[in-house]
Design a protein around this motif. Sequence first.
Motif, PDB file in Angstrom:
ATOM      1  N   TYR A  97       0.544  -1.432  -0.085  1.00 56.58           N
ATOM      2  CA  TYR A  97       0.183  -0.506  -0.043  1.00 56.58           C
ATOM      3  C   TYR A  97       0.594   0.985  -0.012  1.00 56.58           C
ATOM      4  CZ  TYR A  97      -3.614  -3.024   1.545  1.00 56.58           C
ATOM      5  OH  TYR A  97      -4.600  -4.267   1.114  1.00 56.58           O
ATOM      6  N   LEU A  98       2.092   1.529  -0.482  1.00 58.10           N
ATOM      7  CA  LEU A  98       2.891   2.375  -0.127  1.00 58.10           C
ATOM      8  C   LEU A  98       4.523   2.016  -0.567  1.00 58.10           C
ATOM      9  CD1 LEU A  98       3.844   4.753   1.634  1.00 58.10           C
ATOM     10  CD2 LEU A  98       4.889   3.391   3.160  1.00 58.10           C
ATOM     11  N   SER A  99       3.953   2.919  -1.907  1.00 55.14           N
ATOM     12  CA  SER A  99       5.267   3.132  -2.863  1.00 55.14           C
ATOM     13  C   SER A  99       6.231   3.316  -2.353  1.00 55.14           C
ATOM     14  CB  SER A  99       4.860   3.702  -4.274  1.00 55.14           C
ATOM     15  OG  SER A  99       5.073   5.438  -3.732  1.00 55.14           O
ATOM     16  N   VAL A 100       7.601   2.982  -2.645  1.00 55.19           N
ATOM     17  CA  VAL A 100       9.255   3.873  -2.114  1.00 55.19           C
ATOM     18  C   VAL A 100       9.371   4.867  -2.360  1.00 55.19           C
ATOM     19  CG1 VAL A 100      11.129   3.449  -2.892  1.00 55.19           C
ATOM     20  CG2 VAL A 100       9.833   1.384  -2.707  1.00 55.19           C
TER      21      VAL A 100
ATOM     22  N   GLU B  44       6.939   7.384  -2.385  1.00 57.49           N
ATOM     23  CA  GLU B  44       6.327   7.852  -0.970  1.00 57.49           C
ATOM     24  C   GLU B  44       7.085   7.308   0.656  1.00 57.49           C
ATOM     25  OE1 GLU B  44       2.393   5.569  -1.242  1.00 57.49           O
ATOM     26  OE2 GLU B  44       1.571   7.251  -2.920  1.00 57.49           O
ATOM     27  N   LEU B  45       7.429   6.702   0.323  1.00 53.59           N
ATOM     28  CA  LEU B  45       7.912   5.995   1.664  1.00 53.59           C
ATOM     29  C   LEU B  45       8.938   7.082   1.425  1.00 53.59           C
ATOM     30  CD1 LEU B  45       8.985   4.411   4.386  1.00 53.59           C
ATOM     31  CD2 LEU B  45      10.027   2.585   2.932  1.00 53.59           C
ATOM     32  N   LEU B  46      10.362   7.599   0.552  1.00 55.00           N
ATOM     33  CA  LEU B  46      10.944   8.032   0.594  1.00 55.00           C
ATOM     34  C   LEU B  46      11.253   9.456   1.004  1.00 55.00           C
ATOM     35  CD1 LEU B  46      13.526   6.594  -2.137  1.00 55.00           C
ATOM     36  CD2 LEU B  46      14.204   6.683   0.043  1.00 55.00           C
ATOM     37  N   LEU B  47      10.558   9.859   0.233  1.00 63.30           N
ATOM     38  CA  LEU B  47      10.000  11.889   0.194  1.00 63.30           C
ATOM     39  C   LEU B  47       9.597  11.607   1.592  1.00 63.30           C
ATOM     40  CD1 LEU B  47       8.335  12.209  -2.664  1.00 63.30           C
ATOM     41  CD2 LEU B  47      10.059  13.226  -1.853  1.00 63.30           C
ATOM     42  N   THR B  48       8.753  10.519   2.360  1.00 62.89           N
ATOM     43  CA  THR B  48       8.359  10.877   4.177  1.00 62.89           C
ATOM     44  C   THR B  48       9.329  10.902   4.899  1.00 62.89           C
ATOM     45  OG1 THR B  48       6.601   9.849   3.216  1.00 62.89           O
ATOM     46  CG2 THR B  48       6.416   9.846   5.784  1.00 62.89           C
ATOM     47  N   LEU B  49      10.052   9.942   5.324  1.00 58.01           N
ATOM     48  CA  LEU B  49      11.169  10.504   5.636  1.00 58.01           C
ATOM     49  C   LEU B  49      12.071  11.488   5.097  1.00 58.01           C
ATOM     50  CD1 LEU B  49      12.056   6.506   5.390  1.00 58.01           C
ATOM     51  CD2 LEU B  49      11.173   7.559   6.951  1.00 58.01           C
ATOM     52  N   ALA B  50      12.390  11.270   4.074  1.00 55.39           N
ATOM     53  CA  ALA B  50      13.642  12.068   3.963  1.00 55.39           C
ATOM     54  C   ALA B  50      12.598  13.528   4.486  1.00 55.39           C
ATOM     55  CB  ALA B  50      13.525  13.401   2.588  1.00 55.39           C
ATOM     56  N   ILE B  51      11.661  13.813   4.296  1.00 56.51           N
ATOM     57  CA  ILE B  51      10.297  15.411   4.739  1.00 56.51           C
ATOM     58  C   ILE B  51      10.998  15.405   6.829  1.00 56.51           C
ATOM     59  CG2 ILE B  51       8.199  16.303   5.126  1.00 56.51           C
ATOM     60  CD1 ILE B  51       7.694  15.534   2.275  1.00 56.51           C
ATOM     61  N   THR B  52      10.905  14.349   7.031  1.00 53.93           N
ATOM     62  CA  THR B  52      10.640  14.217   8.673  1.00 53.93           C
ATOM     63  C   THR B  52      11.877  13.979   9.173  1.00 53.93           C
ATOM     64  OG1 THR B  52       8.376  12.408   8.360  1.00 53.93           O
ATOM     65  CG2 THR B  52       9.631  12.359  10.422  1.00 53.93           C
ATOM     66  N   ALA B  53      12.923  14.063   8.499  1.00 52.43           N
ATOM     67  CA  ALA B  53      14.184  14.248   8.806  1.00 52.43           C
ATOM     68  C   ALA B  53      14.874  15.501   8.706  1.00 52.43           C
ATOM     69  CB  ALA B  53      15.444  13.179   8.393  1.00 52.43           C
ATOM     70  N   SER B  54      13.523  16.094   7.462  1.00 53.95           N
ATOM     71  CA  SER B  54      14.230  17.806   7.362  1.00 53.95           C
ATOM     72  C   SER B  54      13.926  18.377   8.838  1.00 53.95           C
ATOM     73  CB  SER B  54      14.054  17.856   6.016  1.00 53.95           C
ATOM     74  OG  SER B  54      14.646  17.350   5.043  1.00 53.95           O
ATOM     75  N   VAL B  55      12.217  17.999   8.995  1.00 53.23           N
ATOM     76  CA  VAL B  55      11.834  19.332   9.561  1.00 53.23           C
ATOM     77  C   VAL B  55      12.250  19.115  11.381  1.00 53.23           C
ATOM     78  CG1 VAL B  55       9.364  18.725  10.574  1.00 53.23           C
ATOM     79  CG2 VAL B  55       9.582  19.177   8.376  1.00 53.23           C
ATOM     80  N   PHE B  56      12.734  17.520  11.361  1.00 59.34           N
ATOM     81  CA  PHE B  56      13.513  17.161  12.535  1.00 59.34           C
ATOM     82  C   PHE B  56      14.743  18.110  12.667  1.00 59.34           C
ATOM     83  CE2 PHE B  56      16.277  14.472  15.477  1.00 59.34           C
ATOM     84  CZ  PHE B  56      15.641  14.857  16.107  1.00 59.34           C
ATOM     85  N   PHE B  57      15.502  18.085  11.095  1.00 58.49           N
ATOM     86  CA  PHE B  57      16.696  19.059  12.193  1.00 58.49           C
ATOM     87  C   PHE B  57      16.447  20.663  11.674  1.00 58.49           C
ATOM     88  CE2 PHE B  57      18.330  14.833  10.142  1.00 58.49           C
ATOM     89  CZ  PHE B  57      19.645  14.917  11.316  1.00 58.49           C
ATOM     90  N   CYS B  58      14.991  20.981  11.501  1.00 63.07           N
ATOM     91  CA  CYS B  58      15.054  22.774  11.732  1.00 63.07           C
ATOM     92  C   CYS B  58      14.827  22.375  12.424  1.00 63.07           C
ATOM     93  CB  CYS B  58      14.506  22.638  10.339  1.00 63.07           C
ATOM     94  SG  CYS B  58      14.934  22.709   8.098  1.00 63.07           S
ATOM     95  N   THR B  59      13.765  22.055  12.840  1.00 58.29           N
ATOM     96  CA  THR B  59      13.084  22.390  14.412  1.00 58.29           C
ATOM     97  C   THR B  59      14.127  23.089  15.816  1.00 58.29           C
ATOM     98  OG1 THR B  59      11.924  20.257  14.342  1.00 58.29           O
ATOM     99  CG2 THR B  59      10.713  22.454  13.578  1.00 58.29           C
TER     100      THR B  59
END
Length: 122
Positions: free
Chosen positions: A3-6, A8-23
């Motif tokens: 149910y989850l494409s590669v 979508e998974l990579l973009l979600t992880l990248a956005i999560t990591a970027s937000v984590f480091f920005c905050t």
Amino acid sequence: MKYLSVKELLLTLAITASVFFCTNFFAQGMPSMVQMFATGMLVVVVGLFALYIVFEKTTDEREAHHRDIAGRVGYTAGILCITVAILIATIRHSGVDPMLPITLLVMIVSKIAARVYARKYL
């Protein structure tokens, strides 16, 4: 990953990591160079996500309906998060960052404008 494409998974992880480091959650003294890199990465990854959403193709009505539901849930979650942030800033008397109500306004006006456009031209 049925149910989850590669992508979508990579973009979600990248956005999560970027937000984590920005905050800077752990209040580490982050050098400005690292913080600027994290912010730049966030902009790039969000741009890639936007391109993914814009050029997303559906093959049948069920998939289009699932995409519409996901869009509604994401939009509603964004509206709720921004509204809660405005409410918390108001309760704390710390002053509301002007970008919060502007973002909320842009989200609502763009949603209405898109619906008007779709009714008239599509």
